[in-house]
Motif scaffolding. Structure first.
Motif, short mmCIF file in Angstrom:
data_model
loop_
_atom_site.label_atom_id
_atom_site.label_comp_id
_atom_site.label_asym_id
_atom_site.label_seq_id
_atom_site.Cartn_x
_atom_site.Cartn_y
_atom_site.Cartn_z
N ARG A 255 0.85 -1.21 0.00
CA ARG A 255 0.00 0.00 0.00
C ARG A 255 0.88 1.24 0.00
O ARG A 255 0.62 2.20 -0.75
CB ARG A 255 -0.90 -0.01 1.24
N ALA A 256 1.90 1.24 0.85
CA ALA A 256 2.80 2.39 0.92
C ALA A 256 3.51 2.62 -0.40
O ALA A 256 3.72 3.76 -0.81
CB ALA A 256 3.82 2.18 2.04
N ALA A 257 3.87 1.54 -1.08
CA ALA A 257 4.65 1.64 -2.32
C ALA A 257 3.81 1.98 -3.53
O ALA A 257 4.27 2.71 -4.42
CB ALA A 257 5.39 0.33 -2.57
N THR A 258 2.58 1.49 -3.59
CA THR A 258 1.80 1.58 -4.83
C THR A 258 0.44 2.25 -4.68
O THR A 258 -0.21 2.52 -5.69
CB THR A 258 1.58 0.18 -5.42
N GLY A 259 0.00 2.48 -3.46
CA GLY A 259 -1.34 3.02 -3.26
C GLY A 259 -1.52 4.41 -3.84
O GLY A 259 -0.61 5.24 -3.81
N ALA A 260 -2.71 4.66 -4.36
CA ALA A 260 -3.02 5.98 -4.90
C ALA A 260 -3.23 6.98 -3.76
O ALA A 260 -3.80 6.65 -2.73
CB ALA A 260 -4.28 5.91 -5.77
N GLY A 261 -2.74 8.19 -3.96
CA GLY A 261 -2.99 9.25 -3.00
C GLY A 261 -2.23 9.14 -1.70
O GLY A 261 -2.57 9.83 -0.71
N VAL A 262 -1.22 8.31 -1.63
CA VAL A 262 -0.43 8.18 -0.41
C VAL A 262 0.33 9.48 -0.16
O VAL A 262 0.96 10.04 -1.06
CB VAL A 262 0.54 7.00 -0.52
N ARG A 263 0.31 9.95 1.07
CA ARG A 263 0.96 11.21 1.44
C ARG A 263 2.21 10.94 2.27
O ARG A 263 2.29 9.94 2.98
CB ARG A 263 0.00 12.11 2.23
N GLY A 264 3.15 11.87 2.20
CA GLY A 264 4.36 11.76 2.98
C GLY A 264 4.07 11.64 4.46
O GLY A 264 3.20 12.35 4.99
N GLY A 265 4.79 10.76 5.15
CA GLY A 265 4.62 10.59 6.58
C GLY A 265 3.56 9.59 6.97
O GLY A 265 3.43 9.26 8.16
#
Length: 311
Positions: A255-265
């Motif tokens: 999820r962290a690597a490929t998820g859409a809309g992932v934000r920093g932190g």
């Protein structure tokens, strides 16, 4: 998110292998950064076989499977050696001007008596944290050259009960393997959070995110108890029954690597009891991991220990 070039450390087994397989299946050129290149080549073969097996074997499907499978390569990286990290990073940076994803997945756990790295540092913090700190810094320019690059740092639920002793980061006094492992994972978590702060401060396009697998059956699980004799082996086997599969455990870092809309932190982990297992959700940082003063102090220590300065 489109991923053209992805680097996964420790990709020859466990969470790293699952992650690398999924990235290759999505069409990324995946670099398996591993200490044991023979094991890495076997992992690459398994990834190619998995892709071929999943494809509909029409002529077009076979060609697509072959194309995707060929985009997996193995490169040697020993994170317990800063020389190895520099050599690996220099070659990779020259070959790939833009890198879309770096998954800092590799790790060692509970090695019994205290051991040191090639640079004389306690082996768990050297491998799990310092090697990744150096690698990320050395590749940051290539990551910044990609349009939406991400750095994923692999945390652990053990970070929640750990504490960084800045007067004895290398655990030279009263060494305890389990405590040293938790400390190394707290350091990794602090790094991921502090990297996000620093990237935001300079307006970098690179995003730093974190994930942890809860309690997952990986090749590291039995090693946690192997040095404790027959009773330890029994405990390890019982513990394996209570854990989730490696495929499920890899979902937070995917999820962290490929998820859409992932934000920093952002920090992903399992949603089940005490974040030990279950579907992916937002995980909670320990108070120490989230403390900016701790992040600043650890960053300065890591720059001094590795000789790598950035941001």
């Amino acid at each position: 998110m489109t991923i053209n070039i992805a680097v996964v450390t420790g990709a020859n087994s466990g969470l790293g292998l699952v992650t690398a397989t999924e990235l290759a299946r999505r069409g990324a050129h995946v670099v398996l950064a591993v200490r044991n290149t023979a094991a890495g080549e076997e992992a690459a073969r398994r990834i190619r076989d998995a892709i071929k097996g999943a494809a509909h074997m029409t002529d077009g499907g076979a060609r697509e499977a072959a194309r995707l499978g060929s985009r997996v390569e193995v490169r040697e990286l020993d994170l317990a050696s800063l020389v190895s990290a520099r050599t690996f990073a220099a070659k990779l940076a020259a070959d790939f001007p833009a890198i879309d994803l770096l998954v800092n997945n590799a790790g060692v756990v509970l090695l019994g008596p205290r051991r040191t790295s090639a640079d004389g540092y306690e082996l768990q913090i050297a491998t799990n944290f310092l090697g990744h700190f150096a690698l990320t810094g050395l590749l940051l320019g290539n990551l910044a050259a990609a349009s939406q690059a991400r750095v994923v740092s692999l945390s652990s639920i053990t970070h929640k009960n750990a504490h960084l002793d800045f007067d004895d980061l290398m655990f030279e006094r009263g060494y305890r393997a389990a405590t040293a492992y938790g400390r190394s994972k707290l350091a990794t978590t602090v790094f991921g959070v502090e990297l996000d702060r620093r990237l935001r401060a300079v307006g970098s396009p690179v995003v730093s995110v974190l994930a942890h697998p809860g309690l997952t059956r990986t090749n590291l699980t039995p090693r946690a108890w192997e040095h404790r004799g027959r009773l330890g082996q029994i405990v390890a086997r019982v513990g394996l029954v209570a854990t989730q599969s490696v495929e499920q455990g890899a979902q937070p870092q995917l999820r962290a690597a490929t998820g859409a809309g992932v934000r920093g932190g952002e920090f992903f982990g399992p949603a089940g009891l005490w974040e030990t297992r279950g579907p992916v959700t937002d995980a909670k940082l320990s108070r120490e991991a989230a403390d900016p003063a701790v992040g600043k102090r650890l960053w300065a220590a890591a720059e001094e220990l590795t000789g790598v300065s950035y941001l």
